[in-house]
Scaffold this active site. Structure first.
Site, short mmCIF file in Angstrom:
data_model
loop_
_atom_site.label_atom_id
_atom_site.label_comp_id
_atom_site.label_asym_id
_atom_site.label_seq_id
_atom_site.Cartn_x
_atom_site.Cartn_y
_atom_site.Cartn_z
N TYR A 132 4.82 -2.57 -3.86
CA TYR A 132 5.15 -1.74 -2.68
C TYR A 132 6.32 -2.36 -1.93
O TYR A 132 7.40 -1.84 -1.92
CB TYR A 132 3.93 -1.59 -1.78
CG TYR A 132 4.15 -0.59 -0.66
CD1 TYR A 132 4.03 0.77 -0.90
CD2 TYR A 132 4.50 -1.02 0.62
CE1 TYR A 132 4.25 1.69 0.12
CE2 TYR A 132 4.73 -0.10 1.64
CZ TYR A 132 4.60 1.25 1.38
OH TYR A 132 4.83 2.16 2.38
N ASP B 57 3.15 17.23 0.94
CA ASP B 57 3.71 16.00 1.49
C ASP B 57 4.66 16.36 2.62
O ASP B 57 5.81 16.73 2.40
CB ASP B 57 4.44 15.20 0.42
CG ASP B 57 4.75 13.78 0.88
OD1 ASP B 57 4.64 13.52 2.10
OD2 ASP B 57 5.09 12.94 0.04
N SER C 16 5.45 6.36 -2.57
CA SER C 16 6.05 6.35 -1.24
C SER C 16 7.19 5.33 -1.23
O SER C 16 8.13 5.44 -2.02
CB SER C 16 4.98 6.04 -0.19
OG SER C 16 5.48 6.23 1.11
N HIS D 23 0.76 13.43 1.22
CA HIS D 23 0.84 11.99 1.44
C HIS D 23 -0.37 11.44 2.18
O HIS D 23 -0.69 10.26 2.06
CB HIS D 23 2.10 11.72 2.28
CG HIS D 23 2.82 10.48 1.90
ND1 HIS D 23 3.94 10.48 1.11
CD2 HIS D 23 2.60 9.19 2.20
CE1 HIS D 23 4.38 9.24 0.95
NE2 HIS D 23 3.58 8.44 1.60
#
Length: 700
Positions: free
Chosen positions: A475, A638, A555, A673
């Site tokens: 991430y 999203d 993301s 999301h």
């Protein structure tokens, strides 16, 4: 599988996309059909002296008939390649065994009542339950089936009154950030007339003494904090004038019901937080606690004291304390000092104590302090894993917390604060044997010499052979710490003979604010360098090789894998890029993208344009390169990261890649999301992801 074609999409357009073929580059014939052809309509603009051409700007229009036809054609192509692939049903059955189990959320006690979520093995969405007393009768308080028969709506508790008589709850559709908020009387199970319509809200606080509630609503001019009495239709604006749409404002009530703590954030993970206090028993306006200090703060009030978690003059974090009635900076006192080798991840107030959650070398440690700052408690961890959800009341003698690891599904413990003893409150009956898994933590050296940690999960007894299918996850952004937690995808991948690796990249919060700042703005390339170095280490140490290595991120992690595959396509066989940011020159023009400018920068700024242009995945796809196989995932639901990123990138890579390996887009029309995806669809999504990886990595 394809989730239904909008009948408004002209059939001719769909047929055009599905049946027009493109040539594949390279000498080796692919073993899959070519993707749909997508027309280009170049738009050229000059940014800071450089001409930038976007061939798929037209795909930014999400609702145009041609874009909807593109989506339908891409879904049909993905169905064609993955829908009937051998082993898919076996994967689905295995995932159903792991995921179709009873699960429970962390309980919270208010007025002698215990509130928690629970999803039965046969249910698609969690249901909110209430129990009268710790061992009393329980009943359903909120069932999402009230609001949708198809399981597309989810309900969540937003706040509970301190006496346990009233709850505020949200209704979410298809993973959108926007919700509708309602209020329910706990005793009768009936809703009040009060309703906040579907909007983007930043939390809600029930104010029991005022028979009112405070909430922040995001509008065109920015966020505004309102106060409204129950039963009244008109709200009073309490705070927010002068703050623009790049700010985030949220408020929470203190434990004693007198103080409302207001936070103003500079974007999602900015370097500065303002804190204000509003006396709910007075008639004045909110008073500033800190507005000028460039540091992060998070405040809670209990026992007449304001407790502030901050990285001010303490990069690893510390806790300050002040009299809530006199909260000016000069009255602050350090309560819990910064720890040299541990990063503070947050704190909870329970049983008259302050419980600080630390990470030391990405390992959880929870330490309890009394109001004088003296250490009085510590919660032990029996294996590599993560403690989370520490939840209690200041005047209570109990708290609840969770424990999870890569090979341990999330368990909930009740903790007796007086005796310092815990008992298991809930453990899901997941058919997984933790003793079959081995978890190790290693360190590798990044491009600039920085040491970066990584967790690796594999079967016990496995030895590196240089040819094991490996899935690398990362991430690296927004101060988010990536911790050992159970993942059905990861567990299934390992159970089928693979290796699952999780890298703790710069940009995250694992080692405090310096680690975050080392992977943001002009330093963002460090995050990508770390991830690439993790892949190189796995190959060098003979865990795997480039033909057996896949990467996965969503993301901000979608940006990560997008940058990794465009910078080092030779390292990876397959990429799963979910709900990503990819056009970094325009990301802040859409939805809430301006929240992320403190993290990434903006192409409007000449200096920031340089580094964004250098790594923006959409602007670094090269003609004829043998890129890895890619599965892009996004959807209409999203409303945080615009789905246009995945649409444009899929079209561009299908046009420019050598296409020796497939490039696909899975586009959901009702997922987003913010969560809330029905369990049946979660299983379908995980099945497709693992089907793609199994195909590309040659797994049985």
């Amino acid at each position: 599988m394809l989730k239904g074609l909008d009948p408004a999409v002209p059939a001719a357009l769909v047929l055009m996309f599905v049946f027009v073929a493109v040539r594949c580059g390279g000498s080796r014939e692919p073993d899959f059909p070519p993707p749909p052809e997508t027309r280009t309509e170049p738009v050229t603009e000059t940014l800071h002296g450089e001409e930038i051409t976007d061939p798929y700007r037209w795909l930014e229009d999400q609702d145009s008939p041609e874009t909807r036809a593109f989506i339908a054609a891409q879904n049909a192509y993905t169905d064609q390649l993955l829908g009937n692939r051998p082993g898919r049903e076996e994967l689905r059955e295995g995932l159903e065994k792991l995921l179709k189990v009873d699960v429970m959320g962390v309980p919270t006690e208010h007025g002698g009542r215990y509130f928690y979520s629970r999803r039965g093995a046969d249910q698609d969405q969690p249901v909110i339950w209430v129990r009268e007393g710790r061992d009393g009768a329980e009943r359903v308080l909120l069932d999402p089936a009230e609001f949708s028969e198809d399981g597309s709506k989810a309900v969540s508790l937003e706040d509970i009154s301190r006496d346990g008589k009233l709850v505020a709850y949200s209704i979410r559709s298809g993973g959108e950030d926007e919700v509708e908020i309602r209020f329910r009387n706990v005793a009768s199970g009936k809703d009040l007339p009060d309703v906040l319509p579907r909007r983007r809200y930043f939390g809600i606080a029930l104010l029991e003494k005022l028979h009112a509630y405070a909430y922040t609503e995001y509008g065109p001019q920015g966020p505004r904090l309102f106060l409204r009495r129950l039963g009244e239709k008109k709200a009073r604006k309490l705070f927010g004038d002068g703050y623009g749409p790049e700010k985030i404002i949220y408020a929470r009530e203190g434990e004693d019901g007198r103080w409302l703590v207001i936070h103003v954030l500079e974007g999602s993970a900015g370097r500065k937080t303002e804190v204000w206090l509003h006396d709910l028993e007075g008639r004045g306006a909110p008073r500033p606690v800190t507005t000028e200090i460039e540091a992060t703060f998070s405040g809670q009030v209990a026992g007449g004291r304001l407790y502030l978690e901050t990285n001010w003059q303490a990069p690893n974090g510390r806790v300050m304390v002040a009299d809530a009635a006199r909260p000016a900076v000069e009255g602050w006192r350090e309560l819990i000092p910064e720890r040299e080798n541990a990063a503070l991840q947050g704190f909870s107030l329970a049983g008259g104590r302050i419980y600080a959650n630390y990470l030391e070398n990405v390992q959880s440690h929870v330490i309890g302090y009394d109001p004088s700052g003296r250490q009085v408690d510590e919660i032990a961890v029996e294996t590599i894993g993560t403690i989370g959800g520490m939840r209690g009341r200041w005047d209570s003698d109990e708290a609840f917390y969770t424990f999870s690891s890569f090979h341990v599904p999330t368990r909930i413990y009740r903790y007796d604060l007086t005796a310092g003893k815990r008992e298991l409150w809930f453990a899901p009956e997941v058919p997984i044997d933790p003793d079959r898994f081995a978890v190790e933590q290693v360190r590798f050296t990044s491009k600039d010499g920085t040491e970066v940690p990584m967790f690796i999960v594999h079967r016990k007894g496995w030895e590196p052979d240089g040819d094991t299918p490996t899935l690398l996850y990362g991430y690296g952004g927004f101060r988010v710490s990536v911790l050992p937690r159970f993942s059905a995808v990861g567990a299934t991948f390992v159970d089928r003979g693979g290796v699952y690796a999780v890298a703790n990249l710069r940009g995250g919060g694992e080692f405090g604010e310096p680690w975050h700042q080392a992977g943001m703005l002009a330093n963002k390339q460090h995050t990508f360098d770390d991830f690439i170095a993790a892949a190189e280490w796995l190959i060098a140490q003979r865990y795997t090789n480039p033909r057996r290595l896949a990467i996965y991120g969503g993301s901000n992690g979608g940006l990560l894998v997008g940058a990794a595959m465009t910078q080092r396509p030779d390292l990876f066989q397959a990429v799963v890029c979910a709900y990503p940011l990819l056009d970094m020159l325009r990301y802040d023009k859409f939805l809430v993208g301006r929240y992320w400018v403190p993290e990434y920068g903006t192409a409007d700024d000449p200096e920031q344009f340089k580094w964004l242009r250098a790594y923006s995945p959409y602007h670094n796809v090269r003609e004829g390169v043998d890129y890895p196989a890619v599965l892009f995932v996004t959807g209409d639901g999203d409303t945080r990261v615009a789905p246009l990123h995945a649409r444009k990138m899929a079209a561009l890579m299908q046009a420019k890649s050598a296409l020796r390996r497939p490039v696909m887009l899975r586009y959901h029309e009702d997922e987003g999301h913010a969560g809330g995806t029905p369990l049946s669809q979660q299983i379908e999504d995980a099945t497709e992801l693992l089907t793609f990886l199994s195909w590309q990595l040659g797994m049985p």
